[in-house]
Design a protein around this motif. Structure first.
Motif, PDB file in Angstrom:
ATOM      1  N   UNK A  67       0.836  -1.204   0.000  1.00 59.48           N
ATOM      2  CA  UNK A  67       0.000   0.000   0.000  1.00 59.48           C
ATOM      3  C   UNK A  67       0.868   1.250   0.000  1.00 59.48           C
ATOM      4  N   UNK A  68       1.940   1.233   0.750  1.00 65.13           N
ATOM      5  CA  UNK A  68       2.843   2.393   0.754  1.00 65.13           C
ATOM      6  C   UNK A  68       3.433   2.591  -0.639  1.00 65.13           C
ATOM      7  N   UNK A  69       3.930   1.524  -1.248  1.00 65.74           N
ATOM      8  CA  UNK A  69       4.564   1.621  -2.562  1.00 65.74           C
ATOM      9  C   UNK A  69       3.586   2.115  -3.629  1.00 65.74           C
ATOM     10  N   UNK A  70       2.405   1.516  -3.684  1.00 67.48           N
ATOM     11  CA  UNK A  70       1.437   1.914  -4.705  1.00 67.48           C
ATOM     12  C   UNK A  70       0.858   3.306  -4.445  1.00 67.48           C
ATOM     13  N   UNK A  71       0.761   3.692  -3.181  1.00 64.38           N
ATOM     14  CA  UNK A  71       0.243   5.030  -2.890  1.00 64.38           C
ATOM     15  C   UNK A  71       1.237   6.110  -3.296  1.00 64.38           C
ATOM     16  N   UNK A  72       2.528   5.839  -3.160  1.00 60.84           N
ATOM     17  CA  UNK A  72       3.538   6.789  -3.634  1.00 60.84           C
ATOM     18  C   UNK A  72       3.476   6.888  -5.157  1.00 60.84           C
ATOM     19  N   UNK A  73       3.383   5.745  -5.839  1.00 60.35           N
ATOM     20  CA  UNK A  73       3.251   5.745  -7.302  1.00 60.35           C
ATOM     21  C   UNK A  73       2.006   6.523  -7.722  1.00 60.35           C
ATOM     22  N   UNK A  74       0.878   6.226  -7.098  1.00 62.66           N
ATOM     23  CA  UNK A  74      -0.362   6.924  -7.421  1.00 62.66           C
ATOM     24  C   UNK A  74      -0.249   8.409  -7.125  1.00 62.66           C
ATOM     25  N   UNK A  75       0.293   8.759  -5.970  1.00 62.67           N
ATOM     26  CA  UNK A  75       0.385  10.167  -5.578  1.00 62.67           C
ATOM     27  C   UNK A  75       1.191  10.990  -6.555  1.00 62.67           C
ATOM     28  N   UNK A  76       2.371  10.522  -6.907  1.00 62.39           N
ATOM     29  CA  UNK A  76       3.241  11.268  -7.816  1.00 62.39           C
ATOM     30  C   UNK A  76       2.580  11.441  -9.181  1.00 62.39           C
ATOM     31  N   UNK A  77       2.055  10.368  -9.737  1.00 62.20           N
ATOM     32  CA  UNK A  77       1.469  10.450 -11.080  1.00 62.20           C
ATOM     33  C   UNK A  77       0.140  11.208 -11.076  1.00 62.20           C
ATOM     34  N   UNK A  78      -0.667  11.018 -10.051  1.00 63.93           N
ATOM     35  CA  UNK A  78      -1.972  11.691  -9.986  1.00 63.93           C
ATOM     36  C   UNK A  78      -1.809  13.205  -9.843  1.00 63.93           C
ATOM     37  N   UNK A  79      -0.908  13.619  -8.980  1.00 63.78           N
ATOM     38  CA  UNK A  79      -0.663  15.057  -8.813  1.00 63.78           C
ATOM     39  C   UNK A  79      -0.098  15.650 -10.094  1.00 63.78           C
ATOM     40  N   UNK A  80       0.813  14.939 -10.727  1.00 62.96           N
ATOM     41  CA  UNK A  80       1.409  15.415 -11.977  1.00 62.96           C
ATOM     42  C   UNK A  80       0.348  15.586 -13.062  1.00 62.96           C
ATOM     43  N   UNK A  81      -0.488  14.577 -13.254  1.00 62.87           N
ATOM     44  CA  UNK A  81      -1.538  14.644 -14.275  1.00 62.87           C
ATOM     45  C   UNK A  81      -2.544  15.738 -13.939  1.00 62.87           C
ATOM     46  N   UNK A  82      -2.935  15.851 -12.682  1.00 58.31           N
ATOM     47  CA  UNK A  82      -3.901  16.877 -12.283  1.00 58.31           C
ATOM     48  C   UNK A  82      -3.367  18.281 -12.552  1.00 58.31           C
ATOM     49  N   UNK A  83      -2.098  18.503 -12.267  1.00 56.45           N
ATOM     50  CA  UNK A  83      -1.499  19.820 -12.530  1.00 56.45           C
ATOM     51  C   UNK A  83      -1.417  20.099 -14.021  1.00 56.45           C
TER      52      UNK A  83
END
Length: 147
Positions: free
Chosen positions: A124-140
């Motif tokens: 969960x930690x690993x996938x949440x970091x992956x999701x967080x970085x990519x999701x914030x990048x795409x949203x911006x």
């Protein structure tokens, strides 16, 4: 909590309800300007893995609450983060721009990372970091330059 996390299911329901309502009411208005397939696939992989891992615990990768009163901390902090997420949804409902993009894309990964740390749940930690970085990048990338 053995293999099923009822609290995680409740947290997922709370953060998914405004997304579902918004998508249903604005289905023709949602557009994505940023079209990088690799980043999109990584973001979706991280997203759905986080959704699943918040609810289901994989044996031998999940260590459980590792300090006293961890359940109370888990519920209190996640409750506060979920409340903040709902407040930002209400405030930003008809807005667009960086404020909406950042507030609604930072809080879910924070919930996932925090949950993974408190539960001692490595995937969960690993996938949440992956999701967080990519999701914030795409949203911006998809938001306009206004606040």
């Amino acid at each position: 909590m053995d293999w099923y996390n009822y609290y995680g299911l409740a947290i997922m329901a709370v953060i998914m309800i405004p997304n579902i309502v918004y998508a249903a009411k604005h289905k023709n208005e949602i557009q994505e300007n940023y079209q990088n397939k690799a980043v999109g696939v990584l973001e979706q992989t991280g997203r759905y893995a986080c959704f699943a891992l918040m609810v289901f615990n994989i044996p031998h990768t999940y260590f459980g609450f590792w300090f006293n009163h961890a359940l109370a901390v888990y519920l209190g902090v996640n409750g506060g983060l979920c409340l903040a997420y709902l407040v930002f949804w209400i405030v930003c409902w008809n807005r667009s721009g960086k404020l909406k993009a950042l507030s609604l894309s930072i809080l879910p990964p924070c919930i996932f990372v925090f949950s993974g740390v408190v539960l001692g749940y490595i995937p969960l930690i690993a996938f949440s970091v992956l999701f967080g970085v990519t999701h914030i990048y795409i949203s911006c990338k998809n938001s306009d330059n206004t606040l």
